[in-house]
Design a protein around this motif. Structure first.
Motif, PDB file in Angstrom:
ATOM      1  N   HIS A   1      43.658   4.112  31.780  1.00 49.52           N
ATOM      2  CA  HIS A   1      42.684   3.150  31.696  1.00 49.52           C
ATOM      3  C   HIS A   1      43.760   2.165  30.389  1.00 49.52           C
ATOM      4  CE1 HIS A   1      38.743   4.802  33.395  1.00 49.52           C
ATOM      5  NE2 HIS A   1      39.278   4.205  34.181  1.00 49.52           N
ATOM      6  N   ARG A   2      44.312   2.914  29.734  1.00 53.26           N
ATOM      7  CA  ARG A   2      45.165   2.246  28.655  1.00 53.26           C
ATOM      8  C   ARG A   2      46.068   1.411  29.345  1.00 53.26           C
ATOM      9  NH1 ARG A   2      43.791   7.067  25.590  1.00 53.26           N
ATOM     10  NH2 ARG A   2      45.937   7.708  25.595  1.00 53.26           N
ATOM     11  N   LEU A   3      46.666   1.941  30.153  1.00 52.35           N
ATOM     12  CA  LEU A   3      47.768   1.236  30.759  1.00 52.35           C
ATOM     13  C   LEU A   3      47.534   0.436  31.659  1.00 52.35           C
ATOM     14  CD1 LEU A   3      50.069   4.555  31.181  1.00 52.35           C
ATOM     15  CD2 LEU A   3      50.491   3.011  29.483  1.00 52.35           C
ATOM     16  N   LYS A   4      46.486   0.307  32.429  1.00 57.84           N
ATOM     17  CA  LYS A   4      46.304  -0.553  33.594  1.00 57.84           C
ATOM     18  C   LYS A   4      46.692  -2.064  33.326  1.00 57.84           C
ATOM     19  CE  LYS A   4      42.966  -1.623  37.191  1.00 57.84           C
ATOM     20  NZ  LYS A   4      41.656  -1.277  37.643  1.00 57.84           N
ATOM     21  N   ALA A   5      46.154  -2.303  31.964  1.00 59.26           N
ATOM     22  CA  ALA A   5      46.318  -3.845  31.611  1.00 59.26           C
ATOM     23  C   ALA A   5      47.736  -4.126  31.504  1.00 59.26           C
ATOM     24  CB  ALA A   5      45.244  -4.319  30.706  1.00 59.26           C
ATOM     25  N   ARG A   6      48.426  -3.289  31.017  1.00 60.03           N
ATOM     26  CA  ARG A   6      49.690  -3.537  30.495  1.00 60.03           C
ATOM     27  C   ARG A   6      50.816  -3.484  31.780  1.00 60.03           C
ATOM     28  NH1 ARG A   6      50.987   1.067  25.703  1.00 60.03           N
ATOM     29  NH2 ARG A   6      49.082   0.471  24.510  1.00 60.03           N
ATOM     30  N   VAL A   7      50.375  -2.677  32.813  1.00 59.59           N
ATOM     31  CA  VAL A   7      51.139  -3.039  34.191  1.00 59.59           C
ATOM     32  C   VAL A   7      50.847  -4.541  34.594  1.00 59.59           C
ATOM     33  CG1 VAL A   7      51.192  -2.000  36.422  1.00 59.59           C
ATOM     34  CG2 VAL A   7      50.808  -0.537  34.653  1.00 59.59           C
ATOM     35  N   LEU A   8      49.626  -4.968  34.745  1.00 57.77           N
ATOM     36  CA  LEU A   8      49.263  -6.157  35.308  1.00 57.77           C
ATOM     37  C   LEU A   8      50.110  -7.196  34.324  1.00 57.77           C
ATOM     38  CD1 LEU A   8      45.612  -5.756  36.130  1.00 57.77           C
ATOM     39  CD2 LEU A   8      47.362  -5.955  37.734  1.00 57.77           C
ATOM     40  N   ASN A   9      50.022  -7.156  32.828  1.00 51.11           N
ATOM     41  CA  ASN A   9      50.625  -8.156  32.301  1.00 51.11           C
ATOM     42  C   ASN A   9      52.122  -8.146  32.437  1.00 51.11           C
ATOM     43  OD1 ASN A   9      48.213  -9.016  30.880  1.00 51.11           O
ATOM     44  ND2 ASN A   9      48.423  -7.644  29.266  1.00 51.11           N
ATOM     45  N   HIS A  10      52.702  -6.681  32.650  1.00 46.84           N
ATOM     46  CA  HIS A  10      54.199  -6.773  32.994  1.00 46.84           C
ATOM     47  C   HIS A  10      54.433  -7.507  34.128  1.00 46.84           C
ATOM     48  CE1 HIS A  10      58.284  -4.984  33.066  1.00 46.84           C
ATOM     49  NE2 HIS A  10      57.649  -4.566  34.548  1.00 46.84           N
TER      50      HIS A  10
ATOM     51  N   THR B   1      46.230  -3.473  44.468  1.00 48.77           N
ATOM     52  CA  THR B   1      45.672  -2.349  45.510  1.00 48.77           C
ATOM     53  C   THR B   1      46.080  -1.162  44.806  1.00 48.77           C
ATOM     54  OG1 THR B   1      45.728  -3.929  47.236  1.00 48.77           O
ATOM     55  CG2 THR B   1      45.925  -1.568  47.683  1.00 48.77           C
ATOM     56  N   VAL B   2      47.284  -0.771  44.418  1.00 41.76           N
ATOM     57  CA  VAL B   2      47.963   0.469  44.081  1.00 41.76           C
ATOM     58  C   VAL B   2      47.004   0.903  42.660  1.00 41.76           C
ATOM     59  CG1 VAL B   2      49.816   1.615  42.877  1.00 41.76           C
ATOM     60  CG2 VAL B   2      50.244  -0.052  44.875  1.00 41.76           C
ATOM     61  N   LEU B   3      46.731  -0.146  41.881  1.00 39.65           N
ATOM     62  CA  LEU B   3      46.190   0.088  40.622  1.00 39.65           C
ATOM     63  C   LEU B   3      44.635   0.633  40.985  1.00 39.65           C
ATOM     64  CD1 LEU B   3      47.577  -2.345  38.145  1.00 39.65           C
ATOM     65  CD2 LEU B   3      47.767  -0.056  38.045  1.00 39.65           C
ATOM     66  N   ASP B   4      44.046  -0.170  42.151  1.00 37.21           N
ATOM     67  CA  ASP B   4      42.603   0.187  42.260  1.00 37.21           C
ATOM     68  C   ASP B   4      42.555   1.570  43.021  1.00 37.21           C
ATOM     69  OD1 ASP B   4      42.052  -2.291  41.129  1.00 37.21           O
ATOM     70  OD2 ASP B   4      41.840  -3.166  43.148  1.00 37.21           O
ATOM     71  N   LEU B   5      43.213   1.869  43.870  1.00 42.69           N
ATOM     72  CA  LEU B   5      43.206   3.083  44.537  1.00 42.69           C
ATOM     73  C   LEU B   5      43.554   4.318  43.588  1.00 42.69           C
ATOM     74  CD1 LEU B   5      44.882   2.151  48.014  1.00 42.69           C
ATOM     75  CD2 LEU B   5      42.467   2.342  47.668  1.00 42.69           C
ATOM     76  N   ALA B   6      44.526   4.138  42.871  1.00 44.36           N
ATOM     77  CA  ALA B   6      44.976   5.090  41.713  1.00 44.36           C
ATOM     78  C   ALA B   6      43.757   5.258  40.705  1.00 44.36           C
ATOM     79  CB  ALA B   6      46.233   4.615  40.936  1.00 44.36           C
ATOM     80  N   GLU B   7      43.323   4.230  40.381  1.00 43.76           N
ATOM     81  CA  GLU B   7      42.187   4.929  39.712  1.00 43.76           C
ATOM     82  C   GLU B   7      40.867   5.080  40.378  1.00 43.76           C
ATOM     83  OE1 GLU B   7      39.722   2.082  36.083  1.00 43.76           O
ATOM     84  OE2 GLU B   7      40.416   1.000  38.020  1.00 43.76           O
ATOM     85  N   GLN B   8      40.688   4.960  41.507  1.00 44.01           N
ATOM     86  CA  GLN B   8      39.500   5.578  42.458  1.00 44.01           C
ATOM     87  C   GLN B   8      40.021   7.309  42.322  1.00 44.01           C
ATOM     88  OE1 GLN B   8      37.475   3.207  45.327  1.00 44.01           O
ATOM     89  NE2 GLN B   8      39.142   1.990  45.041  1.00 44.01           N
ATOM     90  N   MET B   9      41.194   7.207  43.094  1.00 44.39           N
ATOM     91  CA  MET B   9      41.643   8.784  43.088  1.00 44.39           C
ATOM     92  C   MET B   9      41.534   9.638  41.951  1.00 44.39           C
ATOM     93  SD  MET B   9      45.593   8.926  44.022  1.00 44.39           S
ATOM     94  CE  MET B   9      45.510   7.703  45.216  1.00 44.39           C
ATOM     95  N   LEU B  10      41.784   9.050  40.566  1.00 45.07           N
ATOM     96  CA  LEU B  10      41.529   9.649  39.523  1.00 45.07           C
ATOM     97  C   LEU B  10      40.353   9.835  38.902  1.00 45.07           C
ATOM     98  CD1 LEU B  10      44.614   7.697  37.501  1.00 45.07           C
ATOM     99  CD2 LEU B  10      44.546  10.082  37.796  1.00 45.07           C
ATOM    100  N   GLU B  11      39.447   8.710  39.192  1.00 42.57           N
ATOM    101  CA  GLU B  11      37.838   8.927  38.881  1.00 42.57           C
ATOM    102  C   GLU B  11      37.478  10.198  39.560  1.00 42.57           C
ATOM    103  OE1 GLU B  11      36.176   7.436  36.792  1.00 42.57           O
ATOM    104  OE2 GLU B  11      36.781   5.538  36.460  1.00 42.57           O
ATOM    105  N   ALA B  12      37.691  10.326  40.770  1.00 48.24           N
ATOM    106  CA  ALA B  12      37.279  11.345  41.759  1.00 48.24           C
ATOM    107  C   ALA B  12      37.734  12.891  41.173  1.00 48.24           C
ATOM    108  CB  ALA B  12      37.478  11.301  42.936  1.00 48.24           C
ATOM    109  N   THR B  13      38.848  12.736  40.838  1.00 56.68           N
ATOM    110  CA  THR B  13      39.317  14.329  40.342  1.00 56.68           C
ATOM    111  C   THR B  13      38.725  14.574  38.975  1.00 56.68           C
ATOM    112  OG1 THR B  13      41.479  13.625  41.870  1.00 56.68           O
ATOM    113  CG2 THR B  13      41.181  15.555  40.409  1.00 56.68           C
ATOM    114  N   ALA B  14      39.003  13.509  38.158  1.00 57.34           N
ATOM    115  CA  ALA B  14      38.434  13.699  36.922  1.00 57.34           C
ATOM    116  C   ALA B  14      36.833  14.401  36.833  1.00 57.34           C
ATOM    117  CB  ALA B  14      38.590  12.363  35.723  1.00 57.34           C
ATOM    118  N   TYR B  15      36.204  13.650  37.859  1.00 60.33           N
ATOM    119  CA  TYR B  15      34.886  14.123  37.629  1.00 60.33           C
ATOM    120  C   TYR B  15      34.664  15.506  38.159  1.00 60.33           C
ATOM    121  CZ  TYR B  15      30.083  14.808  39.541  1.00 60.33           C
ATOM    122  OH  TYR B  15      28.750  15.265  39.786  1.00 60.33           O
TER     123      TYR B  15
END
Length: 275
Positions: free
Chosen positions: A257-266, A113-127
């Motif tokens: 985006h590059r780190l997201k999978a590493r966090v889940l693998n960790h 959930t943290v990763l999903d919400l973080a990604e969405q707020m980053l997507e909005a601000t990046a746009y």
């Protein structure tokens, strides 16, 4: 304007096509109400500034900021439905979310959930940053959550005008504001700082505090929860020196985006070890 009033609408009171249901919040600049749009048959949020703030200069700022916000077409950015005078009130109509991220932070969140919400707020601000628009007031209260767990960043422009009006100088909210922004020099990197603070809170469960020295509160829990690459990511985002941060939210999103999978693998490795 004829005098001024603090907004104090009552349940079932009508404002044009809107029927007031309840007050959601009340601040120094405006009150926010839940209302029924009796034409469309949907519930909306109505943000109504107190009359004392609505000088001709402020109304001009509002018009400019509303036009600016109207350019932002993104699924993670809250769109203004309408902005107009109704019965001598200046009414800003917005989609009604289920709750704010500030509300959601009161309960524990899974790592996914943290990763999903973080990604969405980053997507909005990046746009927004790709349009060269600085939000200037990124905080959990300005992030709305909807039924499908979609996060939408709100108050583009509205927050900027409100903060200038209430405080008289500068923009932003103390506690989420980058040091240089507090000095009246906001930049795209200032939004990066605010995003970093919120992400740190979501991962670690505690807020970093001024003077933002590393490691902040909650660091021990953070080290257990995420790999060292994410520690470095968060440290870079909330560095007090803006030149050491990500240059904008688009840059920050690409690294995330590059780190997201590493966090889940960790996290998966930790679960296997403890099993």
């Amino acid at each position: 304007m004829q005098g001024f009033r603090i907004v104090g609408l009552k349940a079932r009171q009508r404002l044009g096509k809107y029927r007031i249901e309840r007050r959601l919040s009340d601040g120094g600049f405006a009150a926010v109400y839940q209302a029924m749009d009796t034409i469309e048959g949907i519930r909306v949020a109505l943000k109504i500034p107190h009359d004392r703030h609505l000088t001709e200069e402020i109304l001009k700022d509002f018009r400019n900021e509303v036009r600016l916000a109207a350019r932002l077409e993104h699924p993670n950015i809250l769109r203004l439905k309408n902005a107009s005078f109704i019965d001598d009130y200046f009414v800003i109509a917005l989609p009604l979310g289920e709750r704010t991220l500030a509300d959601r932070l009161q309960k524990r969140m899974s790592l996914q959930t943290v990763l999903d919400l973080a990604e969405q707020m980053l997507e909005a601000t990046a746009y927004a940053h790709r349009q060269r628009i600085i939000h200037c007031d990124i905080k959990p209260e300005n992030m709305l959550l909807f039924a499908d767990n979609t996060l939408r960043l709100s108050d583009f422009g509205i927050a900027k005008v409100a903060q200038k009006t209430v405080r008289g100088s500068g923009t932003g909210t103390v506690g989420y504001m980058a040091p240089e922004q507090a000095m009246g020099k906001p930049s795209l990197r200032s939004d990066v700082f605010s995003l970093g603070l919120i992400m740190y809170r979501m991962f670690a469960g505690e807020w970093p505090d001024w003077p933002y020295e590393w490691p902040p509160p909650g660091y021990a829990r953070l080290r257990q929860r995420v790999p060292v690459e994410m520690l470095d990511f968060l440290k870079r985002a909330i560095d007090p020196n803006p030149r050491k941060r990500f240059r904008d939210a688009d840059h920050m999103l690409n690294v995330f985006h590059r780190l997201k999978a590493r966090v889940l693998n960790h996290a998966a490795r930790r679960r296997r070890k403890s099993a």
